[in-house]
Enzyme design. Sequence first.
Site, PDB file in Angstrom:
ATOM      1  N   ASP A  41       4.257  20.331  -1.264  1.00 27.57           N
ATOM      2  CA  ASP A  41       4.351  20.703  -2.687  1.00 27.57           C
ATOM      3  C   ASP A  41       5.730  21.267  -3.010  1.00 27.57           C
ATOM      4  OD1 ASP A  41       3.332  22.530  -0.887  1.00 27.57           O
ATOM      5  OD2 ASP A  41       2.076  23.595  -2.312  1.00 27.57           O
ATOM      6  N   ASP A  47       3.389   8.313   0.745  1.00 28.06           N
ATOM      7  CA  ASP A  47       3.125   7.377  -0.354  1.00 28.06           C
ATOM      8  C   ASP A  47       3.495   8.019  -1.693  1.00 28.06           C
ATOM      9  OD1 ASP A  47       2.249   5.171  -1.702  1.00 28.06           O
ATOM     10  OD2 ASP A  47       0.117   5.630  -1.530  1.00 28.06           O
ATOM     11  N   ASP A  84       7.102   7.261  -4.287  1.00 30.87           N
ATOM     12  CA  ASP A  84       7.114   6.883  -5.705  1.00 30.87           C
ATOM     13  C   ASP A  84       7.942   7.894  -6.502  1.00 30.87           C
ATOM     14  OD1 ASP A  84       5.364   4.792  -5.080  1.00 30.87           O
ATOM     15  OD2 ASP A  84       4.259   5.024  -6.962  1.00 30.87           O
ATOM     16  N   LYS A 129       1.693  19.732   5.344  1.00 28.45           N
ATOM     17  CA  LYS A 129       0.919  20.762   4.629  1.00 28.45           C
ATOM     18  C   LYS A 129       0.196  21.591   5.701  1.00 28.45           C
ATOM     19  CE  LYS A 129      -0.805  22.652   0.869  1.00 28.45           C
ATOM     20  NZ  LYS A 129      -0.028  23.320  -0.189  1.00 28.45           N
ATOM     21  N   TYR A 139      -5.626   7.337   5.155  1.00 23.69           N
ATOM     22  CA  TYR A 139      -5.748   5.913   4.847  1.00 23.69           C
ATOM     23  C   TYR A 139      -6.603   5.158   5.854  1.00 23.69           C
ATOM     24  CZ  TYR A 139      -2.405   6.076   1.029  1.00 23.69           C
ATOM     25  OH  TYR A 139      -1.795   6.335  -0.156  1.00 23.69           O
TER      26      TYR A 139
END
Length: 348
Positions: A216, A240, A244, A182, A130
């Site tokens: 994942d 982020d 959600d 990750k 970001y």
Amino acid sequence: MLNPGTQQQIPVTLIPGDGIGPEIVDVVERVFDALGNPFAWDKQQAGLNAFEKSGDLLPETTLSSIRQTGLALKGPLTTPIGGGFRSVNVRLRETFQLYANVRPARTIVPGGRYEKIDLVMVRENLEGLYVGHEHYVPIGDDAHAVAMATGINTRAGSRRIAKFAFDYAVRNNRKKVTIVHKANVLKALTGLFLETAKQVGLNYADQIEFNDRIVDACAMQLVLNPWQFDVLVSTNLFGDILSDQIAGLVGGLGMAPGANIGEGAAIFEAVHGSAPDIAGQGLANPTALLLAAALMAEHKGLHKVARDLRDAIDATVATVDGRTADIGGKVSTSKYGDLLIERIRDKK
Ligand code: NAD
């Protein structure tokens, strides 16, 4: 309830925002009046409304109000696509160095897909992908032949967010922190985050259990068995996306609040955006913003106000007659506010 006359009101910058923002902020104001109003709202503009009036998506008067109050409750803000506009939300986080994004999710509406969810996502809010270091590389006559983005994670930033997550876990009687990364592929970018967060975790080993998950696999586990998680901490983009997803476990975006916390300021908001598809139709669910206001009350030590508000929400959405359309009911935004106010007054 607050005892009028015995408590000083706490100044808060209130930004109605755009899209569904003004209608849900109106409910927040009315409900807080019923709660005895512990906050003195300083209403300021940002987003499209501000742009139309002043040509600026984030006017200096709004920034100066937040500098003074150190506290804001913010309705959603539309970021115009294209035209070189940077997200106002990202600018606010950077300006006030709001490094921690806290997004709790708990089951409120019974009978949904998952019962008894109670999770907290702690997301690093300033680093990662970001930072906005993006550019194109032209090839021949294609100016956008290649797109490149640089992610930046620092040891100091990783340590700060990991410490925040573990301290949050201790303060809120949580048992476990899961570090999400990750590092098997992005070995430097998220490897540094994993390594640093684990080092921080060792300092809390006698109080808080910790483990780690690849992002994942974590996304799949959140669907198969979300109850195995408690507090999750991750880098900006993964946090982020997962927050959600976690909101989806408890009834969707209309139910998900968020807090952006820095050393000198804190900004509270709903996780959702300005929902232009339903703006002005009385369809918006104000619960996420109300729950964000409850987080703000807790942040200022007003635990009873937060509890009274949550109790009113829980009791109201317990039956279908107290639900807005996004969670399977029919009540309008403003009628839902009326129902909450009735409950709060009945309890007085
Ligand atoms: P959105 O969150 O606004 O909407 C996604 C879907 O969820 C829509 O169908 C919407 O109707 C529904 N929804 C959202 N909030 C709801 C609520 N309270 N009650 C009922 N239904 C609700 O996401 P989007 O459409 O991708 O984004 C719209 C704009 O909002 C964009 O300009 C985006 O940049 C901005 N945005 C702002 C914030 C913020 O201010 N923090 C966050 C996300 C997106």
